[in-house]
Design an enzyme around this catalytic site. Structure first.
Site, short mmCIF file in Angstrom:
data_model
loop_
_atom_site.label_atom_id
_atom_site.label_comp_id
_atom_site.label_asym_id
_atom_site.label_seq_id
_atom_site.Cartn_x
_atom_site.Cartn_y
_atom_site.Cartn_z
N SER A 295 47.09 14.69 -36.00
CA SER A 295 46.24 13.60 -36.44
C SER A 295 45.21 14.19 -37.38
O SER A 295 44.49 15.10 -36.99
CB SER A 295 45.57 12.97 -35.22
OG SER A 295 44.99 11.75 -35.55
N ARG B 195 41.97 16.85 -21.38
CA ARG B 195 41.77 15.41 -21.48
C ARG B 195 42.10 14.74 -20.15
O ARG B 195 43.11 15.06 -19.53
CB ARG B 195 42.65 14.83 -22.58
CG ARG B 195 42.31 15.44 -23.93
CD ARG B 195 43.05 14.81 -25.07
NE ARG B 195 42.66 15.47 -26.31
CZ ARG B 195 43.13 15.16 -27.51
NH1 ARG B 195 44.00 14.16 -27.64
NH2 ARG B 195 42.71 15.79 -28.58
N GLU C 50 53.73 11.38 -32.09
CA GLU C 50 52.56 12.01 -32.71
C GLU C 50 52.48 13.49 -32.36
O GLU C 50 52.58 13.88 -31.20
CB GLU C 50 51.30 11.29 -32.24
CG GLU C 50 50.05 11.94 -32.81
CD GLU C 50 48.77 11.32 -32.23
OE1 GLU C 50 48.83 10.22 -31.67
OE2 GLU C 50 47.71 11.99 -32.35
N ARG D 253 52.15 14.52 -22.65
CA ARG D 253 50.80 14.08 -22.28
C ARG D 253 50.30 14.88 -21.08
O ARG D 253 50.64 14.58 -19.94
CB ARG D 253 50.83 12.57 -21.97
CG ARG D 253 49.46 11.91 -21.93
CD ARG D 253 49.57 10.40 -21.78
NE ARG D 253 50.33 9.79 -22.86
CZ ARG D 253 49.83 9.49 -24.05
NH1 ARG D 253 48.56 9.72 -24.30
NH2 ARG D 253 50.59 8.96 -24.98
#
Length: 424
Positions: free
Chosen positions: A351, A261, A348, A276
């Site tokens: 999901s 990402r 998180e 991240r």
RNA sequence: GGAGAGGUGGCCGAGCGGCUGAAGGCGCCGCUCUCGAAAAGCGGUAUCCUGUAACCGGGAUCGUGGGUUCAAAUCCCACCCUCUCCGCCA
């Protein structure tokens, strides 16, 4: 993608769904283009019908040795008109497609209306955060001190936001992958899949990453190929442009892949640690179901993901994403957030979403009911089970000891050669 | 990278300018026959768009996109994919 007929007939509902999401689209332009499209289509089809009929006549006349010159001349003109109209029709359809492909999914009625993550209701809190008799350290500190994480060298090799694990760290990453895949395949009924990590544009469009979110992806130079941001993309597209039989459903797949990402727009967020990254491993679960079972399957999917955390004895909570926080393709999403002691926060880690027929329509994944003509889009679902890097981070923080060592969760020990503690 | 072959319905496979949405076979569904099953016989079996309240009708689709033609699965061009052989390679 929403069905064109649905949008045409439920314009106000689509409008309010967009509004609840904090999104917008030019629905006026849509309606206008849709009306002119159907007008043109009717005209074209009438002309084509004439051409078909007269062409048959010409064939018959020629066979009987008659001269068909006048009809040929007539049809030459008709064909010209068809060609011109087809061009405008194609333009009209392109405008429609542009709008349609960028419309997000309609949230399920059970999804709470809200503006952002502050409005996400908490469904349940499981496990109790441990009370530390020392100040818990962040996972990057623990990892670097134990010499199992090395962000500095990773940035030398590539740049910021890439992982570099050594020894017991690398081993634990691998152990987590094996533990999760083993759980989902042997206890939860999923079939393991190993898909390509690079996919084409059509595939990315099928699951909804394109055309709107290209800036989030890594694209290969000189190829119209992209690195996958999640296994959802290649795995959901396995049945792209196929028609499945009703009794094949549900189909449940699990896959571990690296995820890539660009994290565009996340400057300054989570700049340290494994939370991240541009590259991380994730075990994903993907389901193809009938429309009437998809919401039950979503509940199962979440429980499957929760089981991983329960076995690892990590405290977590489950929240429902409100309309304003919902992803583009999803009709409903549950997030699972794991407790991170050093941040004193839930973060998180999974999901789980039901996309209903949204992805299936884009990707052409349909099924045929027994004893019923025609096809319907399947419902697609997916969920992380779990993000491996974040799980590793959670273990480091939750299982750390005052002396800097980390206890290996019991469920993981069989996958780590029986090792009980990671220490320097 | 070099040379060749090929992409047609759920599958196999014919067609190579009009009568072909597509022969034939297999599979699948229904019926007949049978105590039942098998065999045999008969019938039915693609998808999408569009019009209609419905019955039913129109259009499109033979890898994809263009072109030639009154008319293309069939001719021409480009691209994609698969397979075989040679080379290279984890």
């Amino acid at each position: 993608m929403l069905e064109i007929k649905y949008v045409r007939q439920n314009l106000s509902e689509v409008y309010s769904a967009l509004k609840n999401r904090g999104d917008s689209a030019d629905l006026e332009a849509f309606q206008a283009a849709e009306i002119s499209r159907r007008e043109m289509l009717a005209e074209i089809e009438e002309l084509r019908h004439r051409r078909n009929v007269v062409s048959d006549e010409i064939a018959g006349m020629k066979k009987r040795g008659k001269d068909a010159g006048d009809r040929v001349a007539q049809m030459r003109e008709v064909s010209g008109r068809i060609k011109a109209l087809e061009k405008s029709l194609a333009e009209s359809e392109e405008i429609l497609q542009e709008i349609l492909i960028r419309l997000p999914n309609i949230p399920h009625p059970s999804v709470p209306v809200g503006k952002d993550e502050a409005d996400n209701p908490v469904n349940r809190v499981v496990g109790t955060p441990r009370v530390f008799d020392f100040t818990p350290k962040a996972h990057w500190t623990i990892g670097e001190d134990l010499k199992i994480l090395d962000f500095e060298r990773a940035s030398k090799i590539t740049g910021a936001r890439f992982p570099l694990l050594f020894g017991a760290g690398a081993r634990m990453e691998r152990a987590l992958i094996n533990f999760m895949l083993e759980l989902h395949t042997t206890e939860h009924g999923y079939t393991e899949v190993l898909p390509p990590f690079i996919v084409n544009r059509k595939t990315m469009t099928g699951t909804g990453q394109l055309p709107k979110f290209q800036e989030d992806l890594f694209k290969l130079e000189n190829w119209d190929y992209f690195l996958i941001p999640t296994a959802e993309v290649p795995v959901t597209n396995i049945y792209q442009d196929e028609i499945l039989e009703e009794d094949q459903l549900p189909i449940c797949y699990t896959a571990c892949t690296p995820c890539f990402r660009s994290e565009a727009g996340s400057y300054g967020k989570d700049t340290r640690g494994l939370i991240r990254q541009h590259q991380f491993n994730k075990v994903e679960m993907v389901k193809f179901t009938t429309p009437e079972t998809s919401y039950d399957e979503l509940e199962h999917l979440v429980l499957n993901a929760e089981t991983v955390l329960q076995r690892l004895d990590l405290p977590y909570r489950v929240i429902t994403l409100c309309t304003g926080d919902l992803g583009f393709s999803a009709a409903k999403t549950y997030d699972i957030e794991v407790w991170m002691p050093a941040q004193d926060k839930y973060r998180e880690i999974s999901s789980c979403s039901n996309f209903e027929g949204f992805q299936a329509r884009r990707a052409g994944i349909r099924f045929k009911r027994k004893d019923k003509k025609g096809t319907e889009p399947v419902h697609t679902l997916n969920g992380s089970g779990l993000a491996v890097g974040r799980t590793l981070a959670a273990i480091l923080e939750n299982y750390q000891q005052a002396d800097g060592s980390v206890v290996v969760p019991e469920a993981l020990r069989p996958y780590m050669g029986g090792r009980e503690v990671i220490e320097l």
